[in-house]
Design an enzyme around this catalytic site. Structure first.
Site, PDB file in Angstrom:
ATOM      1  N   LYS A  74      10.190  -7.985  12.551  1.00  0.00           N
ATOM      2  CA  LYS A  74       9.859  -8.031  11.118  1.00  0.00           C
ATOM      3  C   LYS A  74      10.327  -9.328  10.484  1.00  0.00           C
ATOM      4  O   LYS A  74      11.532  -9.569  10.363  1.00  0.00           O
ATOM      5  CB  LYS A  74      10.560  -6.876  10.387  1.00  0.00           C
ATOM      6  CG  LYS A  74       9.858  -5.559  10.534  1.00  0.00           C
ATOM      7  CD  LYS A  74       9.081  -5.263   9.269  1.00  0.00           C
ATOM      8  CE  LYS A  74       8.210  -4.043   9.465  1.00  0.00           C
ATOM      9  NZ  LYS A  74       7.228  -3.897   8.414  1.00  0.00           N
ATOM     10  N   LYS A  92       1.756   4.705   9.029  1.00  0.00           N
ATOM     11  CA  LYS A  92       1.407   5.834   8.161  1.00  0.00           C
ATOM     12  C   LYS A  92       0.825   6.978   8.979  1.00  0.00           C
ATOM     13  O   LYS A  92       1.195   8.141   8.803  1.00  0.00           O
ATOM     14  CB  LYS A  92       0.405   5.402   7.081  1.00  0.00           C
ATOM     15  CG  LYS A  92       0.974   4.369   6.133  1.00  0.00           C
ATOM     16  CD  LYS A  92      -0.039   3.946   5.084  1.00  0.00           C
ATOM     17  CE  LYS A  92       0.358   2.635   4.439  1.00  0.00           C
ATOM     18  NZ  LYS A  92       1.730   2.576   3.944  1.00  0.00           N
ATOM     19  N   LYS A 127       9.213   2.457   5.718  1.00  0.00           N
ATOM     20  CA  LYS A 127       9.430   3.454   4.669  1.00  0.00           C
ATOM     21  C   LYS A 127       8.611   4.738   4.889  1.00  0.00           C
ATOM     22  O   LYS A 127       9.030   5.820   4.474  1.00  0.00           O
ATOM     23  CB  LYS A 127       9.168   2.873   3.272  1.00  0.00           C
ATOM     24  CG  LYS A 127       7.730   2.573   2.925  1.00  0.00           C
ATOM     25  CD  LYS A 127       7.151   3.557   1.945  1.00  0.00           C
ATOM     26  CE  LYS A 127       5.712   3.277   1.603  1.00  0.00           C
ATOM     27  NZ  LYS A 127       4.835   2.574   2.500  1.00  0.00           N
ATOM     28  N   GLY A 140       3.164  -0.615  -1.496  1.00  0.00           N
ATOM     29  CA  GLY A 140       3.376  -1.845  -2.250  1.00  0.00           C
ATOM     30  C   GLY A 140       2.659  -1.885  -3.593  1.00  0.00           C
ATOM     31  O   GLY A 140       3.214  -2.338  -4.593  1.00  0.00           O
ATOM     32  N   ASN A 141       1.410  -1.365  -3.623  1.00  0.00           N
ATOM     33  CA  ASN A 141       0.625  -1.473  -4.865  1.00  0.00           C
ATOM     34  C   ASN A 141       1.149  -0.569  -5.982  1.00  0.00           C
ATOM     35  O   ASN A 141       0.747  -0.698  -7.121  1.00  0.00           O
ATOM     36  CB  ASN A 141      -0.855  -1.185  -4.592  1.00  0.00           C
ATOM     37  CG  ASN A 141      -1.110   0.279  -4.257  1.00  0.00           C
ATOM     38  OD1 ASN A 141      -0.319   0.932  -3.573  1.00  0.00           O
ATOM     39  ND2 ASN A 141      -2.215   0.803  -4.749  1.00  0.00           N
TER      40      ASN A 141
HETATM   41  P1  ADP Z   1       1.646   0.047   1.764  1.00  0.00           P
HETATM   42  O1  ADP Z   1       0.774   0.874   0.880  1.00  0.00           O
HETATM   43  O2  ADP Z   1       2.748   0.859   2.356  1.00  0.00           O
HETATM   44  O3  ADP Z   1       2.087  -1.222   1.142  1.00  0.00           O
HETATM   45  P2  ADP Z   1      -0.048  -1.490   3.609  1.00  0.00           P
HETATM   46  O4  ADP Z   1      -0.694  -2.246   2.509  1.00  0.00           O
HETATM   47  O5  ADP Z   1       0.803  -2.214   4.530  1.00  0.00           O
HETATM   48  O6  ADP Z   1       0.762  -0.267   3.045  1.00  0.00           O
HETATM   49  O7  ADP Z   1      -1.127  -0.695   4.494  1.00  0.00           O
HETATM   50  C1  ADP Z   1      -2.218  -0.040   3.937  1.00  0.00           C
HETATM   51  C2  ADP Z   1      -3.470  -0.878   4.189  1.00  0.00           C
HETATM   52  O8  ADP Z   1      -3.822  -0.832   5.563  1.00  0.00           O
HETATM   53  C3  ADP Z   1      -4.705  -0.401   3.517  1.00  0.00           C
HETATM   54  O9  ADP Z   1      -4.739  -0.794   2.158  1.00  0.00           O
HETATM   55  C4  ADP Z   1      -5.809  -1.079   4.341  1.00  0.00           C
HETATM   56  O10 ADP Z   1      -6.131  -2.331   3.805  1.00  0.00           O
HETATM   57  C5  ADP Z   1      -5.156  -1.307   5.694  1.00  0.00           C
HETATM   58  N1  ADP Z   1      -5.755  -0.631   6.849  1.00  0.00           N
HETATM   59  C6  ADP Z   1      -5.595  -1.045   8.131  1.00  0.00           C
HETATM   60  N2  ADP Z   1      -6.225  -0.247   8.998  1.00  0.00           N
HETATM   61  C7  ADP Z   1      -6.811   0.736   8.257  1.00  0.00           C
HETATM   62  C8  ADP Z   1      -7.615   1.872   8.595  1.00  0.00           C
HETATM   63  N3  ADP Z   1      -7.921   2.163   9.845  1.00  0.00           N
HETATM   64  N4  ADP Z   1      -8.036   2.673   7.592  1.00  0.00           N
HETATM   65  C9  ADP Z   1      -7.717   2.390   6.318  1.00  0.00           C
HETATM   66  N5  ADP Z   1      -6.973   1.327   5.945  1.00  0.00           N
HETATM   67  C10 ADP Z   1      -6.510   0.494   6.887  1.00  0.00           C
HETATM   68 MG    MG Z   2       0.800  -3.125   1.057  1.00  0.00          MG
END
Ligand code: ADP
Ligand code: MG
Length: 312
Positions: free
Chosen positions: A129, A275, A213, A11-12
């Site tokens: 979802k 992931k 994704k 997302g970022n």
């Molecule tokens: P995307 O980059 O696909 O948008 P998300 O923002 O949904 O993904 O997921 C990534 C986020 O998950 C990280 O930025 C972090 O805040 C969170 N997260 C949850 N559990 C963990 C973990 N065990 N280690 C690292 N990050 C984690």
């Molecule tokens: Mg995100």
């Protein structure tokens, strides 16, 4: 031979939470992201790009439903296709410009991508979802009647439509992506791909569902015979005991360790869990394959083994 890398953008990489959700501010973020993609490409890696689309497709759906008295609202699969189109367009424009400036005239193209899901996937029995706008209970129940939506109350904030999240089985446009690979940076499987089911006569039909994704990127990486699945998100490394005083960031993770930590619940469902699952699946598919989870800004370092979490 050049290493093949499937890059999954989180997302970022597409929008900044501090900026308004306009097309203009998204393009600013995509330009920065494209600089990172160009850096990876300049290191000699051959890349394909998979991007998320959660907030974007949510807004397309919201706009469509809000305008329903003016023009018919679009079904969710069509909203997904729209999001692939405009996000891909932004990446094509931004990345092409940066590559050209560096004297590297590599074409960038987006492929509207359908991904086959199994209509018997058990996800269809349990949609999870949330998508689109919040409704009042009354409105939600009406949509359930009229359109057959599954609706759920969302943590006291109102009612929302929920859709299933089935596994990606087959990328319909895979052969085209393969043909383009050597010459072109292909943006594909955006938002996890448009989920379709395959009928007995071979016809395809879009369904209201969301494919994760990262799992779609994994499918692509396996089917392309890629060397690396590079999952880019906000954090530099995967952690155990995340956000707790004893948080421990991991530079390396074996398949066995990853499975154990998944069991122990170290990775949040819907964010880090898919992931790590995608990374494990890819690493497991062949011994020489590795998956890396890191931040957009550490991508090049991570490919050189100097950052990120590598799963192999
Ligand atoms: P995307 O980059 O696909 O948008 P998300 O923002 O949904 O993904 O997921 C990534 C986020 O998950 C990280 O930025 C972090 O805040 C969170 N997260 C949850 N559990 C963990 C973990 N065990 N280690 C690292 N990050 C984690
Ligand atoms: Mg995100």
């Amino acid at each position: 031979m050049a290493q093949k890398v499937v890059v999954a953008l989180g997302g970022n990489a597409l929008e900044d939470k501090g900026l308004p959700s306009t097309a203009e501010s998204q393009l600013i973020v995509v330009k920065k992201t494209s600089e990172k993609l160009a850096e990876i490409s300049a290191q000699g890696y051959e890349i394909a790009v998979v991007h998320g689309n959660g907030p974007q497709v949510g807004r397309i759906l919201l706009a469509s439903e809000t305008a329903k008295d003016v023009t018919p609202s679009m079904p969710f699969d069509v909203c997904g296709a729209m999001s692939q189109g405009y996000i891909g367009y932004h990446i094509q424009q931004a990345l092409r410009f940066i590559l050209n400036q560096q004297g590297r005239n590599i074409p960038v193209v987006s492929v509207v991508t359908q991904v086959v899901v199994d209509k018997n996937d058990k996800a269809f029995q349990n949609p999870t979802k949330p998508i689109g706008p919040f409704y009042s209970e009354e409105e939600a129940k009406r949509l359930q009647e009229e359109k057959g939506y599954t609706v759920k109350e969302d943590a006291g904030r109102g009612w929302r439509r929920v859709v299933p999240s089935p596994m990606p089985m087959k990328i319909v446009e895979l052969d085209t992506v393969k043909k383009l690979w050597d010459s072109t940076i292909v943006v594909t499987c955006g938002g996890g791909g448009i989920p379709v089911i395959e009928h007995e006569d071979g016809s395809l039909e879009g369904v209201a569902a969301v494919i994760d994704k990262d799992l779609a990127a994994e499918r692509l990486a396996e089917d392309m015979g890629a060397d690396v699945l590079l999952i880019l998100t906000e954090v530099e490394q995967v952690a155990i005991n995340y956000n707790k005083p004893d948080q421990k960031n991991l530079a390396e993770l074996t398949i066995e360790e990853a499975k154990k930590y998944i069991e122990e619940g170290h990775f949040a469902p819907g964010s880090m869990l898919p992931k790590v699952q995608a990374a494990v699946k890819f690493a497991e598919s062949k011994p020489e394959r590795k998956a890396i989870i890191t931040s957009l800004y550490k991508a090049v370092d991570a490919l050189e083994g100097k950052s990120g979490t590598v799963i192999k």
